[in-house]
Design an enzyme around this catalytic site. Structure first.
Site, PDB file in Angstrom:
ATOM      1  N   GLU A  16      35.847  74.396  63.094  1.00  0.00           N
ATOM      2  CA  GLU A  16      36.301  73.795  61.846  1.00  0.00           C
ATOM      3  C   GLU A  16      37.760  74.189  61.640  1.00  0.00           C
ATOM      4  O   GLU A  16      38.063  75.307  61.215  1.00  0.00           O
ATOM      5  CB  GLU A  16      35.468  74.273  60.649  1.00  0.00           C
ATOM      6  CG  GLU A  16      35.932  73.653  59.343  1.00  0.00           C
ATOM      7  CD  GLU A  16      35.378  74.335  58.100  1.00  0.00           C
ATOM      8  OE1 GLU A  16      35.555  73.783  57.008  1.00  0.00           O
ATOM      9  OE2 GLU A  16      34.790  75.427  58.227  1.00  0.00           O
ATOM     10  N   ASP A  44      31.954  77.501  61.757  1.00  0.00           N
ATOM     11  CA  ASP A  44      32.417  77.333  60.386  1.00  0.00           C
ATOM     12  C   ASP A  44      33.595  78.262  60.119  1.00  0.00           C
ATOM     13  O   ASP A  44      33.627  79.398  60.608  1.00  0.00           O
ATOM     14  CB  ASP A  44      31.247  77.658  59.443  1.00  0.00           C
ATOM     15  CG  ASP A  44      31.593  77.473  57.990  1.00  0.00           C
ATOM     16  OD1 ASP A  44      31.960  76.354  57.611  1.00  0.00           O
ATOM     17  OD2 ASP A  44      31.488  78.459  57.228  1.00  0.00           O
TER      18      ASP A  44
END
Length: 604
Positions: free
Chosen positions: A359, A330
């Site tokens: 990400e 993330d």
């Protein structure tokens, strides 16, 4: 003349491995007495570190050059009279102050974990997928559980004005295990799970305990059972790693006091104290992610934190040891490159074929973050990234019909990315962070409208839904026939709609699915899996213009051609699109592809 997208001017296409020779060819009109030179720049440096005069040959000027050091480079050409030629949008050479050509030089060998390339991925937001049943233990009392599965997620602040994301539907790991055969029957072989660790919000991106499954999702035993069943079915599982910040309401920070008197915020002598970034330690003033006080930022340079994360018994290896097959990182642009490399090393030490997916919202090959050029795709950090740039290119094409713009954006991405990572890029149309594709394609543009507007317009009219549905099938077909790992966001295949969070995180509509849509997508995925040219072949655009995009995929003895017409008017198939019809969306009449239709043909 020069064009980086054409083999007669540059080979190999796109990125090259360190130590690999590339050949450049440049032509000038016969009467032009100038000679070209090649100028190569390191990213971020204003002056070229390499200047080489190109050699005259019978058909133009050539240069053979072998880059030795991995990194991000840019190049242009200078003529002997001082004129500079830069990159035009179509890859050709042009005078003026345009951008330079990008050259990605990656490490060799570039090792992509086996078992992922070209396979279909299925993303699940665990609380909203399926409730497996059974009593949950030790669930905090401050969680609000919906009484009905089909209710709308909470979208308004509490009475005190705080939007807490504390409403839950009770989807769990046992429920995912129960539905694995259905997911596999859909054609998906990789599961990407949004966060599953203990956290005090329904999205769980505010981790409270990295080593404990959230009690509403089940137990560690439920997790291992899920992994074991997935592996028996030939499936892999990727977990969401939120390693840039924790929750303030966590065992590590404990600002809210849920975990007793310890924690970095309450105890200056806590072992977690140096895990966080303090603006003023004396007043407990701390840095947080994008200013959200509930998400205190982790100190990525803390040796104690790094050991907890990447050590032999650290978080990364612990969950791989229990059955996970990879990590999605993330907000990876918040991590220093060194930490990304450590995570990869830890993962590979535990499981040599673990995948590291990042990400990244932009082109991952040339991403800059906080003033630094990132090294994501050099060969020792990320294996893959969420392909948001391709998503935007596909959606723009479906909504505007400009096949030329789509072709150029697709080739630009392929030119920038190392060839080994093409087949593991996560190609998505929807996710938990963007509106669902059917809504984007059929509904009113969200633009900058707030949650109240989104809620008012979240239910599409019949006409809006069926237009969005048809274009979504075309977009899914594009993802299924382009290099990468096509990713389905849970419920998209069943007809779920929704603008941004929380409307894109509705519950899966069990018993209310759009079965026709699901069957269409299932057939696409199975077709991809049974044709090597679609799941791992080379690609060449063949006819991209207004209202049409067509490309061919080829591998060994097989070649397929894909044509997509998102507009309202019919389009004539290009001459190369002749062969056995494998699949159609919409209507194909002889050589005419009707509006909002697509076809996959096997040409040999």
């Amino acid at each position: 003349m020069f064009n980086s997208l054409r083999a007669e001017y540059k080979t190999p296409f796109g990125a090259v491995a360190a130590g690999e020779e590339m050949r450049l060819r440049f032509t000038l009109p016969p009467q032009d007495g100038r000679t070209p030179s090649f100028l190569l720049y390191r990213a971020g440096e204003p002056h070229p570190f390499c200047r080489a005069e190109m050699q005259k040959e019978e058909d133009g000027f050539t240069l053979r050059y072998t880059p030795q050091e991995p990194g991000l480079y840019y190049y242009c050409f200078m003529l002997s009279d001082g004129a500079l030629l830069h990159r035009a949008p179509d890859g050709s050479a042009d005078y003026g102050d345009g951008p330079l050509w990008q050259l990605t030089v990656y490490k060799k060998p570039y090792e992509i974990p086996c078992g992922f390339a070209g396979r279909v991925m299925y993303q699940i937001f665990p609380d909203r997928y399926y409730k497996g049943g059974g009593e949950k233990q030790n669930v905090p009392a401050d969680r609000q559980l919906h009484s009905r599965w089909d209710e709308e997620p909470k979208c308004r602040p509490d009475a005190d004005g705080v939007y807490r994301c504390n409403d839950y539907f009770g989807g769990d790991l046992a429920g995912i295990s129960e539905k694995l055969e259905e997911i596999l029957a859909l054609g998906a072989e990789i599961l990407y799970l949004n966060p599953i660790f203990e956290a005090h919000s329904n999205h769980r991106y505010n981790t409270a305990d990295y080593l404990r499954i959230d009690p509403l999702l089940g137990t560690e035993q439920d997790f291992t059972a899920l992994c074991q069943k997935a592996h028996r079915l030939g499936m892999k599982i990727i977990l969401d790693g939120v390693f840039n910040h924790t929750g303030s309401d966590s065992v590590y920070f404990n600002r809210e006091g849920r975990y007793g008197s310890g924690g970095a915020w309450r105890d200056p002598h806590s072992p977690y104290r140096d895990w966080y970034c303090w603006k003023n330690a004396a007043t407990n003033d701390y840095e947080s992610w994008w200013g959200f006080a509930t998400l205190p930022k982790l100190n990525s340079r803390s040796q104690s934190w790094r050991e907890f994360l990447c050590g032999e018994n650290g978080v990364v290896r612990h969950w791989l040891r229990l059955g996970a097959d990879g990590w999605r990182l993330d907000v990876v642009d918040e991590y220093p490159d060194e930490l990304v490399r450590l995570i990869r090393q830890a993962a590979r030490a535990e499981k040599p074929d673990a995948l590291i997916l990042g990400e990244v919202w932009e082109d991952a090959s040339c991403k800059e973050a906080y003033g630094e050029q990132r090294q994501y795709l050099m060969g020792d950090e990320l294996d893959s990234a969420m392909n948001y740039p391709l998503r935007q290119a596909i959606l723009d094409f479906l909504l505007k019909g400009d096949g030329t713009a789509f072709r150029l954006r697709l080739l630009e991405l392929l030119e920038h990315y190392p060839r080994p990572c093409w087949d593991v890029m996560m190609n998505l149309l929807s996710s938990h962070d963007v509106p669902r594709a059917v809504t984007v394609l059929g509904g009113l543009p969200m633009e900058h409208h707030d949650r109240d507007w989104q809620r008012e317009h979240n239910t599409l009219t019949v006409a809006q839904y069926y237009r969005g549905r048809q274009l979504f099938m075309l977009g899914t077909l594009m993802c299924m026939t382009l290099p990468g790992m096509p990713s389905l966001y849970y419920g998209d295949e069943a007809g779920l709609v929704g603008y941004a969070d929380p409307f894109n995180r509705g519950t899966y509509p069990w018993g209310r699915e759009d079965t026709g849509l699901r069957e269409c997508i299932r057939q696409m995925a199975l077709l991809r899996g049974s044709h090597p040219s679609l799941s791992g072949g080379e690609i060449e655009p063949i006819a991209c213009a207004a209202g049409l995009a067509a490309w061919r995929r080829y591998r060994e003895e097989e070649e397929t051609v894909i044509c997509v017409n998102p507009g309202d008017q019919p389009a004539t198939l290009p001459d190369a699109a002749r062969g056995e019809t494998l699949f159609t969306v919409g209507k194909l009449w002889e050589r005419r592809l009707e509006g909002q239709s697509a076809v996959i043909l096997r040409t040999r």
